[in-house]
Design an enzyme around this catalytic site. Structure first.
Site, mmCIF file in Angstrom:
data_model
loop_
_atom_site.group_PDB
_atom_site.id
_atom_site.type_symbol
_atom_site.label_atom_id
_atom_site.label_comp_id
_atom_site.label_asym_id
_atom_site.label_seq_id
_atom_site.Cartn_x
_atom_site.Cartn_y
_atom_site.Cartn_z
ATOM 1 N N ALA A 65 55.598 29.468 35.940
ATOM 2 C CA ALA A 65 55.654 29.698 37.391
ATOM 3 C C ALA A 65 55.770 28.333 38.062
ATOM 4 O O ALA A 65 55.374 27.309 37.487
ATOM 5 C CB ALA A 65 54.394 30.412 37.840
ATOM 6 N N GLY A 110 54.580 31.526 32.697
ATOM 7 C CA GLY A 110 55.359 32.647 33.229
ATOM 8 C C GLY A 110 56.672 32.854 32.492
ATOM 9 O O GLY A 110 57.204 33.971 32.473
ATOM 10 N N GLU A 113 55.837 34.874 29.572
ATOM 11 C CA GLU A 113 55.550 36.233 30.071
ATOM 12 C C GLU A 113 56.843 36.981 30.391
ATOM 13 O O GLU A 113 56.962 38.181 30.130
ATOM 14 C CB GLU A 113 54.648 36.146 31.313
ATOM 15 C CG GLU A 113 53.261 35.616 30.985
ATOM 16 C CD GLU A 113 52.407 35.403 32.219
ATOM 17 O OE1 GLU A 113 52.687 34.439 32.966
ATOM 18 O OE2 GLU A 113 51.486 36.198 32.453
ATOM 19 N N GLU A 133 48.394 27.849 30.833
ATOM 20 C CA GLU A 133 47.723 28.016 32.127
ATOM 21 C C GLU A 133 46.347 27.371 32.167
ATOM 22 O O GLU A 133 45.947 26.799 33.188
ATOM 23 C CB GLU A 133 47.600 29.510 32.482
ATOM 24 C CG GLU A 133 48.901 30.165 32.917
ATOM 25 C CD GLU A 133 49.744 30.689 31.765
ATOM 26 O OE1 GLU A 133 49.426 30.381 30.586
ATOM 27 O OE2 GLU A 133 50.708 31.414 32.039
HETATM 28 N N1 CO8 Z 1 56.729 24.280 37.975
HETATM 29 C C1 CO8 Z 1 57.351 23.428 38.810
HETATM 30 N N2 CO8 Z 1 58.097 22.397 38.371
HETATM 31 C C2 CO8 Z 1 58.180 22.201 37.038
HETATM 32 C C3 CO8 Z 1 57.556 23.058 36.120
HETATM 33 C C4 CO8 Z 1 56.800 24.143 36.639
HETATM 34 N N3 CO8 Z 1 56.197 25.040 35.857
HETATM 35 N N4 CO8 Z 1 57.818 22.615 34.868
HETATM 36 C C5 CO8 Z 1 58.586 21.541 35.007
HETATM 37 N N5 CO8 Z 1 58.832 21.282 36.308
HETATM 38 C C6 CO8 Z 1 59.604 20.188 36.882
HETATM 39 C C7 CO8 Z 1 58.890 18.851 36.748
HETATM 40 O O1 CO8 Z 1 57.937 18.687 37.778
HETATM 41 C C8 CO8 Z 1 60.046 17.896 36.831
HETATM 42 O O2 CO8 Z 1 60.426 17.760 38.177
HETATM 43 P P1 CO8 Z 1 60.771 16.278 38.786
HETATM 44 O O3 CO8 Z 1 61.983 15.820 38.009
HETATM 45 O O4 CO8 Z 1 61.065 16.539 40.221
HETATM 46 O O5 CO8 Z 1 59.592 15.426 38.519
HETATM 47 C C9 CO8 Z 1 61.184 18.640 36.155
HETATM 48 O O6 CO8 Z 1 60.803 20.018 36.142
HETATM 49 C C10 CO8 Z 1 61.385 18.209 34.709
HETATM 50 O O7 CO8 Z 1 60.144 18.323 34.029
HETATM 51 P P2 CO8 Z 1 59.485 17.133 33.154
HETATM 52 O O8 CO8 Z 1 59.936 15.807 33.667
HETATM 53 O O9 CO8 Z 1 58.025 17.370 33.082
HETATM 54 O O10 CO8 Z 1 60.199 17.422 31.745
HETATM 55 P P3 CO8 Z 1 59.667 17.004 30.301
HETATM 56 O O11 CO8 Z 1 60.791 17.264 29.364
HETATM 57 O O12 CO8 Z 1 59.042 15.653 30.336
HETATM 58 O O13 CO8 Z 1 58.462 18.041 30.009
HETATM 59 C C11 CO8 Z 1 57.458 20.229 29.919
HETATM 60 C C12 CO8 Z 1 58.753 19.390 29.815
HETATM 61 C C13 CO8 Z 1 56.546 19.909 28.729
HETATM 62 C C14 CO8 Z 1 57.876 21.687 29.876
HETATM 63 C C15 CO8 Z 1 56.710 19.891 31.238
HETATM 64 O O14 CO8 Z 1 57.645 19.964 32.309
HETATM 65 C C16 CO8 Z 1 55.574 20.806 31.561
HETATM 66 O O15 CO8 Z 1 54.514 20.676 30.972
HETATM 67 N N6 CO8 Z 1 55.778 21.736 32.529
HETATM 68 C C17 CO8 Z 1 54.740 22.615 33.012
HETATM 69 C C18 CO8 Z 1 54.455 23.706 31.999
HETATM 70 C C19 CO8 Z 1 53.370 24.604 32.484
HETATM 71 O O16 CO8 Z 1 52.211 24.203 32.655
HETATM 72 N N7 CO8 Z 1 53.713 25.871 32.719
HETATM 73 C C20 CO8 Z 1 52.777 26.876 33.156
HETATM 74 C C21 CO8 Z 1 52.778 26.984 34.632
HETATM 75 S S1 CO8 Z 1 51.513 28.064 35.199
HETATM 76 C C22 CO8 Z 1 52.157 29.600 34.974
HETATM 77 O O17 CO8 Z 1 53.248 29.778 34.492
HETATM 78 C C23 CO8 Z 1 51.284 30.736 35.424
HETATM 79 C C24 CO8 Z 1 52.031 32.038 35.443
HETATM 80 C C25 CO8 Z 1 51.284 33.069 36.191
HETATM 81 C C26 CO8 Z 1 51.311 32.820 37.639
HETATM 82 C C27 CO8 Z 1 50.668 33.919 38.378
HETATM 83 C C28 CO8 Z 1 50.930 33.863 39.851
HETATM 84 C C29 CO8 Z 1 49.813 33.318 40.661
#
Ligand code: CO8
Length: 258
Positions: A65, A110, A113, A133
């Site tokens: 998400a 997400g 999911e 999460e």
């Molecule tokens: N949300 C928003 N932006 C994101 C997300 C995300 N989930 N994942 C990556 N991005 C963005 C980064 O911020 C970055 O943006 P910018 O270039 O502007 O800084 C861009 O995408 C590229 O990402 P990275 O530079 O981090 O890329 P890497 O190759 O270094 O890393 C990863 C890749 C490991 C996937 C890393 O991006 C990461 O850890 N992302 C987050 C993963 C995460 O924690 N996901 C879970 C989110 S919570 C969730 O999904 C809950 C679902 C239920 C919600 C219920 C509703 C309330």
């Protein structure tokens, strides 16, 4: 429909839905859910579409998400965002046609999911899976806590949910989370082969086998069996696809589904 974060290509009975926000690793935001719901409604009304495939553009399937959007939410907004996602993912599950996830890269939070709401999952060997999460002080909100144990069993589910460990495609295959792992450059071709295999089968049978199998998972064994015999019966009779399929077998020819 004007799509901004999704790309929809429909042809030869197949709908390819690509999540197309690679700069944010296809993170799921409000716009995504609105557009996905619109696409699902459009496909439900298009009887020429027999199978849908969901995939991602770039190095991610979906990295979760949208954390930037969620970071400012109140408890009520958080619950609403969760309910919206749950409803759209349930809609995927309830589609009359098979919906396949072709997982090209990160399927996190997400994103995992979303993949789990599809009927099955084909993964590139580069794909990575996880429910991170708890790293953010959160829990899954799009029914991940419910679908994951149903798919892989309670032990694997709670291990992934509490450790937030990111697993590779082979590990995901070994626990039954994905059904096939292919080389990254083969993902589209291999998915297409599976889609074509399904499309050669009786269309009503494919739709009903999904409905009955999924329906049975939501009820007790006896009710599931009743649902099965009811739908089984609906495939018989003059002009039915069951009649054509069995007749074709006996006449040693390919069935012609009408
Ligand atoms: N949300 C928003 N932006 C994101 C997300 C995300 N989930 N994942 C990556 N991005 C963005 C980064 O911020 C970055 O943006 P910018 O270039 O502007 O800084 C861009 O995408 C590229 O990402 P990275 O530079 O981090 O890329 P890497 O190759 O270094 O890393 C990863 C890749 C490991 C996937 C890393 O991006 C990461 O850890 N992302 C987050 C993963 C995460 O924690 N996901 C879970 C989110 S919570 C969730 O999904 C809950 C679902 C239920 C919600 C219920 C509703 C309330």
């Amino acid at each position: 429909m004007n799509l901004t974060v999704l790309k929809l290509e429909v042809g030869e009975g197949i709908a390819w839905i690509t999540i197309n926000r690679p700069e944010a690793l296809n993170a799921l935001n409000t716009v995504f859910f609105r557009e996905m719901e619109g696409v699902l409604n459009q496909l439900s009304g298009d009887k020429s579409v027999r199978v849908a495939v969901i995939t991602g553009e770039g190095k991610a399937f979906v990295a979760g998400a949208d954390i930037a959007e969620m970071a400012h939410m109140s408890p009520e907004e958080g619950s609403r965002f969760s309910q919206t996602g749950q409803a759209v993912f349930s809609h995927i599950e309830q589609m009359a046609i098979p919906v396949i996830a072709a997982i090209n890269g990160f399927a996190l939070g997400g994103g995992m999911e979303l993949a789990m709401s599809c009927d099955f999952r084909i993964a590139s060997s580069k794909a990575r899976f996880g429910q991170p999460e708890v790293n953010l002080g959160l829990i899954p909100g799009y029914a991940g806590t419910q679908r994951l144990p149903r798919l892989v069993g309670l032990g694997h589910a709670l291990y992934l949910l509490t450790t937030a460990e990111m697993i590779d495609a082979q590990t995901a295959f070994s626990i039954g989370l994905v059904q096939k792992v292919v080389e990254p450059e083969q993902l589209k071709e291999e998915t297409l082969k599976i889609v074509q295999t399904i499309m050669a089968k009786g269309p009503q049978a494919v739709s009903l086998v999904k409905q009955v199998t999924r329906g049975g998972m939501l009820t007790d064994f006896e009710s599931g069996c009743n649902l099965e015999s009811d739908r089984f019966g609906s495939l018989f009779g003059p002009g039915s696809q069951g009649e054509e399929g069995m007749k074709a077998f006996l006449e040693k020819r390919k069935p012609e589904w009408k």
